[in-house]
Design an enzyme around this catalytic site. Structure first.
Site, PDB file in Angstrom:
ATOM      1  N   LEU A 144      47.345  41.296  53.764  1.00 21.21           N
ATOM      2  CA  LEU A 144      46.942  40.478  54.905  1.00 21.21           C
ATOM      3  C   LEU A 144      48.201  40.036  55.633  1.00 21.21           C
ATOM      4  CD1 LEU A 144      44.170  38.092  53.469  1.00 21.21           C
ATOM      5  CD2 LEU A 144      43.846  40.149  54.860  1.00 21.21           C
ATOM      6  N   ASP A 145      48.094  39.890  56.962  1.00 21.04           N
ATOM      7  CA  ASP A 145      49.217  39.377  57.736  1.00 21.04           C
ATOM      8  C   ASP A 145      49.590  37.981  57.239  1.00 21.04           C
ATOM      9  OD1 ASP A 145      49.091  41.646  59.288  1.00 21.04           O
ATOM     10  OD2 ASP A 145      48.041  40.678  60.961  1.00 21.04           O
ATOM     11  N   ARG A 146      50.850  37.630  57.423  1.00 16.26           N
ATOM     12  CA  ARG A 146      51.371  36.346  56.946  1.00 16.26           C
ATOM     13  C   ARG A 146      50.542  35.134  57.375  1.00 16.26           C
ATOM     14  NH1 ARG A 146      57.621  35.004  56.311  1.00 16.26           N
ATOM     15  NH2 ARG A 146      57.448  32.922  55.438  1.00 16.26           N
TER      16      ARG A 146
END
Length: 238
Positions: free
Chosen positions: A64-66
């Protein structure tokens, strides 16, 4: 300073082959040594819980993106990692996200199709067109869950896996994810953060549905949204 790395690890599902957790934002899924990340925390959890004296194997079939929170699945052995990764690669995993977006989304449900390309040497995506080098078709289904006076809670089901797909497809329709200043949001979201890397956005991986790599049973794993999602301090229900 964001304290996501200090939060207790939220395990959603665990057996001998898998461990599925609820990733806090803005913790990285993976990172070089010395940089706090979710993989490191899950590895430490397994090592401590099962008193493993040697190293701990952990496969990472997706990320998942940050600034995004939600369900992340890790594999505890190589065979499980290969089988789960194959499901992601062949798009047989059903991924469902929740988002709070600016504005009032219409209609109640539908499909968004766009061409997306990665911007060279930058961590962002841009609009492309059919036939353009690097441009790929992005398709997602959306459904309105709740409308407010100035924002909407929507459910998103990506049918493709493009860079920042959910974020840009919403933004291009005038509905950026709240807190996502990279794609035009003008509203802050979540805990205060001094550094851009520590800011979170209102995008959450709500549910993963996939086949267990060994039992072949369908697993449906849901992650609750972070506490800062509600109440959103703005407007009455429309």
């Amino acid at each position: 300073m964001n304290d996501s790395a200090a939060l207790p690890l939220a395990v959603l599902y665990e057996d001998h082959h898998l461990v599925v957790v609820n990733k806090p934002a803005p913790l990285l899924t993976q990172a070089p040594p010395g940089v706090p990340n979710l993989e490191e925390r899950v590895r430490a959890y397994i090592k401590d819980k099962y008193a493993k004296p040697a190293g701990v194997y952990l496969g990472v079939p997706h990320r998942l993106d940050r600034p995004v929170s939600g369900v992340v699945c890790f594999a505890r052995n190589t065979k499980a990692a290969q089988r789960v990764h194959s499901q992601f690669e062949h798009r047989s995993v059903r991924k469902v996200y929740w988002a709070l977006v600016e504005g009032v989304v219409e209609p109640d449900a539908g499909v968004w199709d766009d061409y997306i390309r990665k911007v060279e040497n930058e961590a962002r995506a841009a609009r492309g067109h059919e036939g353009e080098p690097g441009a790929k078709l992005a398709t997602l289904e959306f459904r309105v869950l709740e409308r407010f006076a100035a924002h909407t809670r929507i459910e998103l089901h990506p049918l493709t896996g493009r860079m920042h797909q959910l974020r840009v497809q919403s933004a291009w329709r005038g509905h950026p994810v709240i807190g996502d200043s990279l794609y035009g949001s003008v509203r802050p979201f979540g805990p205060p953060a001094e550094l851009p890397r520590d800011r979170v956005i209102a995008l959450h991986a709500r549910r993963l549905t996939f086949e267990h790599p060994f039992t072949k049973q369908e697993l449906v794993i849901e992650a609750p949204v972070p506490a800062y999602w509600h109440p959103l301090p703005d407007d009455p229900v429309a």
